[in-house]
Scaffold this motif. Structure first.
Motif, mmCIF file in Angstrom:
data_model
loop_
_atom_site.group_PDB
_atom_site.id
_atom_site.type_symbol
_atom_site.label_atom_id
_atom_site.label_comp_id
_atom_site.label_asym_id
_atom_site.label_seq_id
_atom_site.Cartn_x
_atom_site.Cartn_y
_atom_site.Cartn_z
ATOM 1 N N LEU A 54 -2.715 7.380 -17.023
ATOM 2 C CA LEU A 54 -3.715 8.492 -17.111
ATOM 3 C C LEU A 54 -3.774 9.011 -15.541
ATOM 4 C CD1 LEU A 54 -5.907 5.479 -17.393
ATOM 5 C CD2 LEU A 54 -5.907 7.435 -18.360
ATOM 6 N N ASP A 55 -2.128 8.775 -14.694
ATOM 7 C CA ASP A 55 -1.978 9.497 -13.381
ATOM 8 C C ASP A 55 -2.928 9.592 -12.639
ATOM 9 O OD1 ASP A 55 -0.092 11.078 -11.764
ATOM 10 O OD2 ASP A 55 -1.639 12.756 -12.300
ATOM 11 N N VAL A 56 -3.320 8.737 -12.140
ATOM 12 C CA VAL A 56 -5.026 8.212 -11.304
ATOM 13 C C VAL A 56 -3.588 6.978 -9.681
ATOM 14 C CG1 VAL A 56 -6.504 8.796 -12.413
ATOM 15 C CG2 VAL A 56 -6.194 6.675 -12.701
ATOM 16 N N ASP A 57 -4.818 7.022 -9.127
ATOM 17 C CA ASP A 57 -4.501 6.048 -8.048
ATOM 18 C C ASP A 57 -5.237 5.144 -8.432
ATOM 19 O OD1 ASP A 57 -5.527 4.411 -6.147
ATOM 20 O OD2 ASP A 57 -5.074 5.935 -4.874
ATOM 21 N N VAL A 58 -4.711 4.075 -8.462
ATOM 22 C CA VAL A 58 -4.891 2.347 -9.429
ATOM 23 C C VAL A 58 -6.705 2.457 -8.933
ATOM 24 C CG1 VAL A 58 -3.716 0.799 -7.777
ATOM 25 C CG2 VAL A 58 -4.611 -0.102 -9.878
ATOM 26 N N ARG A 59 -6.878 2.283 -7.322
ATOM 27 C CA ARG A 59 -8.587 2.535 -6.953
ATOM 28 C C ARG A 59 -9.398 2.689 -7.579
ATOM 29 N NH1 ARG A 59 -6.439 2.986 -0.833
ATOM 30 N NH2 ARG A 59 -5.340 5.091 -1.927
ATOM 31 N N SER A 60 -8.814 4.263 -8.280
ATOM 32 C CA SER A 60 -9.638 4.812 -9.320
ATOM 33 C C SER A 60 -10.496 3.753 -10.420
ATOM 34 C CB SER A 60 -9.772 5.757 -9.418
ATOM 35 O OG SER A 60 -8.521 5.644 -10.245
ATOM 36 N N LEU A 61 -9.150 2.609 -10.853
ATOM 37 C CA LEU A 61 -9.771 1.881 -11.853
ATOM 38 C C LEU A 61 -10.473 0.536 -11.482
ATOM 39 C CD1 LEU A 61 -6.078 2.445 -13.161
ATOM 40 C CD2 LEU A 61 -7.852 3.441 -14.318
ATOM 41 N N ILE A 62 -11.005 0.209 -10.216
ATOM 42 C CA ILE A 62 -11.622 -0.822 -9.973
ATOM 43 C C ILE A 62 -12.904 -0.627 -9.628
ATOM 44 C CG2 ILE A 62 -11.464 -2.715 -9.045
ATOM 45 C CD1 ILE A 62 -8.577 -2.315 -9.317
ATOM 46 N N VAL A 63 -13.412 -1.080 -9.795
ATOM 47 C CA VAL A 63 -15.531 -0.740 -9.368
ATOM 48 C C VAL A 63 -15.360 -1.245 -7.712
ATOM 49 C CG1 VAL A 63 -17.703 -2.141 -9.495
ATOM 50 C CG2 VAL A 63 -16.118 -1.369 -11.930
ATOM 51 N N THR A 64 -16.063 -0.315 -7.377
ATOM 52 C CA THR A 64 -15.826 -0.834 -5.300
ATOM 53 C C THR A 64 -16.904 -1.559 -5.241
ATOM 54 O OG1 THR A 64 -17.170 1.012 -5.241
ATOM 55 C CG2 THR A 64 -14.773 1.331 -5.295
ATOM 56 N N THR A 65 -16.197 -2.746 -4.137
ATOM 57 C CA THR A 65 -17.085 -3.888 -3.857
ATOM 58 C C THR A 65 -17.488 -3.662 -2.447
ATOM 59 O OG1 THR A 65 -16.202 -5.333 -2.437
ATOM 60 C CG2 THR A 65 -15.896 -5.561 -5.023
ATOM 61 N N LYS A 66 -17.460 -2.308 -2.109
ATOM 62 C CA LYS A 66 -18.466 -2.092 -0.870
ATOM 63 C C LYS A 66 -19.021 0.111 -0.181
ATOM 64 C CE LYS A 66 -17.523 -5.814 1.697
ATOM 65 N NZ LYS A 66 -18.863 -6.661 2.545
ATOM 66 N N GLN A 67 -19.603 0.095 -0.404
ATOM 67 C CA GLN A 67 -20.023 1.767 -0.022
ATOM 68 C C GLN A 67 -19.295 2.119 1.242
ATOM 69 O OE1 GLN A 67 -20.618 3.414 -2.502
ATOM 70 N NE2 GLN A 67 -20.800 2.044 -4.225
#
Length: 67
Positions: A54-67
């Protein structure tokens, strides 16, 4: 079950389908569908491959736990 990944959201943003992703990864479309609906989670290694396709940072595929 709580949403853990954002695969479906990223696919929609890129106007791509789960079927397309399944073909790119050599996976069964039903497996990708389970990932997209958060009924099952991909391994970290597979998540890295998904991010690459998908040519994205792997972190963009995970729901964040902290804002």
């Amino acid at each position: 079950m709580k949403d853990i990944n954002r695969i479906k959201i990223v696919l929609v943003e890129q106007k791509k389908t789960g079927k397309w992703l399944a073909e790119q990864l050599g996976k069964d479309p039903s497996t990708v569908s389970k990932w997209c609906s958060n009924k099952m989670q991909p391994s970290l290694e597979m998540l890295m491959q998904i991010a690459e396709k998908l040519d994205v940072d792997v972190r963009s595929l995970i729901v964040t736990t902290k804002q």
